[in-house]
Design a protein around this motif. Structure first.
Motif, PDB file in Angstrom:
ATOM      1  N   ALA A 173      20.473 119.394   6.987  1.00  0.00           N
ATOM      2  CA  ALA A 173      21.031 118.118   6.519  1.00  0.00           C
ATOM      3  C   ALA A 173      19.999 117.347   5.699  1.00  0.00           C
ATOM      4  O   ALA A 173      20.339 116.718   4.687  1.00  0.00           O
ATOM      5  CB  ALA A 173      21.514 117.280   7.704  1.00  0.00           C
ATOM      6  N   GLU A 174      18.739 117.428   6.124  1.00  0.00           N
ATOM      7  CA  GLU A 174      17.678 116.770   5.353  1.00  0.00           C
ATOM      8  C   GLU A 174      17.513 117.444   3.996  1.00  0.00           C
ATOM      9  O   GLU A 174      17.311 116.764   2.976  1.00  0.00           O
ATOM     10  CB  GLU A 174      16.372 116.800   6.147  1.00  0.00           C
ATOM     11  CG  GLU A 174      16.421 115.927   7.392  1.00  0.00           C
ATOM     12  CD  GLU A 174      15.219 116.122   8.300  1.00  0.00           C
ATOM     13  OE1 GLU A 174      14.193 116.676   7.838  1.00  0.00           O
ATOM     14  OE2 GLU A 174      15.308 115.723   9.467  1.00  0.00           O
ATOM     15  N   GLU A 175      17.614 118.782   3.962  1.00  0.00           N
ATOM     16  CA  GLU A 175      17.543 119.506   2.691  1.00  0.00           C
ATOM     17  C   GLU A 175      18.714 119.118   1.787  1.00  0.00           C
ATOM     18  O   GLU A 175      18.560 118.978   0.573  1.00  0.00           O
ATOM     19  CB  GLU A 175      17.550 121.009   2.937  1.00  0.00           C
ATOM     20  CG  GLU A 175      16.286 121.522   3.598  1.00  0.00           C
ATOM     21  CD  GLU A 175      16.385 122.986   3.976  1.00  0.00           C
ATOM     22  OE1 GLU A 175      17.395 123.649   3.629  1.00  0.00           O
ATOM     23  OE2 GLU A 175      15.454 123.480   4.616  1.00  0.00           O
ATOM     24  N   ARG A 176      19.908 118.930   2.399  1.00  0.00           N
ATOM     25  CA  ARG A 176      21.077 118.524   1.618  1.00  0.00           C
ATOM     26  C   ARG A 176      20.855 117.149   0.993  1.00  0.00           C
ATOM     27  O   ARG A 176      21.123 116.939  -0.189  1.00  0.00           O
ATOM     28  CB  ARG A 176      22.332 118.495   2.490  1.00  0.00           C
ATOM     29  CG  ARG A 176      23.599 118.177   1.680  1.00  0.00           C
ATOM     30  CD  ARG A 176      24.805 117.863   2.535  1.00  0.00           C
ATOM     31  NE  ARG A 176      24.676 116.518   3.075  1.00  0.00           N
ATOM     32  CZ  ARG A 176      24.577 116.219   4.361  1.00  0.00           C
ATOM     33  NH1 ARG A 176      24.582 117.151   5.274  1.00  0.00           N
ATOM     34  NH2 ARG A 176      24.451 114.966   4.758  1.00  0.00           N
ATOM     35  N   ARG A 177      20.319 116.216   1.763  1.00  0.00           N
ATOM     36  CA  ARG A 177      20.076 114.878   1.228  1.00  0.00           C
ATOM     37  C   ARG A 177      19.055 114.921   0.078  1.00  0.00           C
ATOM     38  O   ARG A 177      19.221 114.217  -0.925  1.00  0.00           O
ATOM     39  CB  ARG A 177      19.635 113.936   2.344  1.00  0.00           C
ATOM     40  CG  ARG A 177      20.802 113.504   3.227  1.00  0.00           C
ATOM     41  CD  ARG A 177      20.423 112.382   4.176  1.00  0.00           C
ATOM     42  NE  ARG A 177      19.648 112.837   5.326  1.00  0.00           N
ATOM     43  CZ  ARG A 177      20.162 113.400   6.415  1.00  0.00           C
ATOM     44  NH1 ARG A 177      21.468 113.567   6.511  1.00  0.00           N
ATOM     45  NH2 ARG A 177      19.390 113.771   7.411  1.00  0.00           N
TER      46      ARG A 177
END
Length: 167
Positions: free
Chosen positions: A88-92
């Motif tokens: 999710a952090e990579e997506r953001r």
């Protein structure tokens, strides 16, 4: 159907009697095959007193906005789309670098697939030799079960406050 049976019995005996309609007991789960219209189902199930039934769906029910009408729906989901965690952090970070990724669930998943394909390359030879090896990736856990075909396992998600989370 329960209310109709009560009406028929009252008509047969030609007198009213005390009876309470009961919910069907032969339903265990609802599988929801829908897209945008999925947001209408949970409120309707609660209205007819079936809100406690588990509702399973595909990720097609997800929208680009937070939708609390989807709360409680469960689905297998790519870790990339969860609200919390490393993917999710990579997506953001990807959404900041490429704003068009944030505008579409499909584009976002394609971006994750590209990242995962690059990450998978160095592991392919080892995975061919040992089918137990897997790669935790943005689109799910990837492995070469038969040394040729790539398999993907997805974790389950439940929507809470309009956001997919791990149960």
């Amino acid at each position: 159907a329960s209310e109709q049976r009560i009406d028929r019995i009252e008509a047969l005996v030609d007198a009213p009697f005390a009876a309470e309609p009961q919910r069907r007991t032969d339903l265990d789960v609802v599988f929801l095959a829908a897209r945008e219209e999925a947001r209408q189902v949970q409120p309707q199930l609660r209205f007819v007193d079936l809100g406690e039934l588990p509702v399973l769906a595909t990720s097609a029910v997800l929208t680009d906005r937070r939708d609390r009408d989807l709360d409680g729906i469960r689905m297998p989901l790519a870790p990339w789309l969860f609200a919390q965690g490393g993917p999710a952090e990579e997506r953001r970070a990807a959404e900041q670098a490429f704003p068009e990724v944030a505008d579409s669930v499909t584009l976002s998943l394609l971006h994750a697939l590209g990242r995962d394909a690059v990450a998978l390359l160095p592991w392919l030879d080892s995975m061919k030799r040992d089918s137990r090896l897997s790669l935790s990736a943005g689109i799910g856990r990837l492995r070469l079960a038969d040394g040729v075909a790539l398999e993907r396992d997805l974790p389950w998600a439940v929507i809470r406050n309009g956001v997919p989370e791990r149960p």
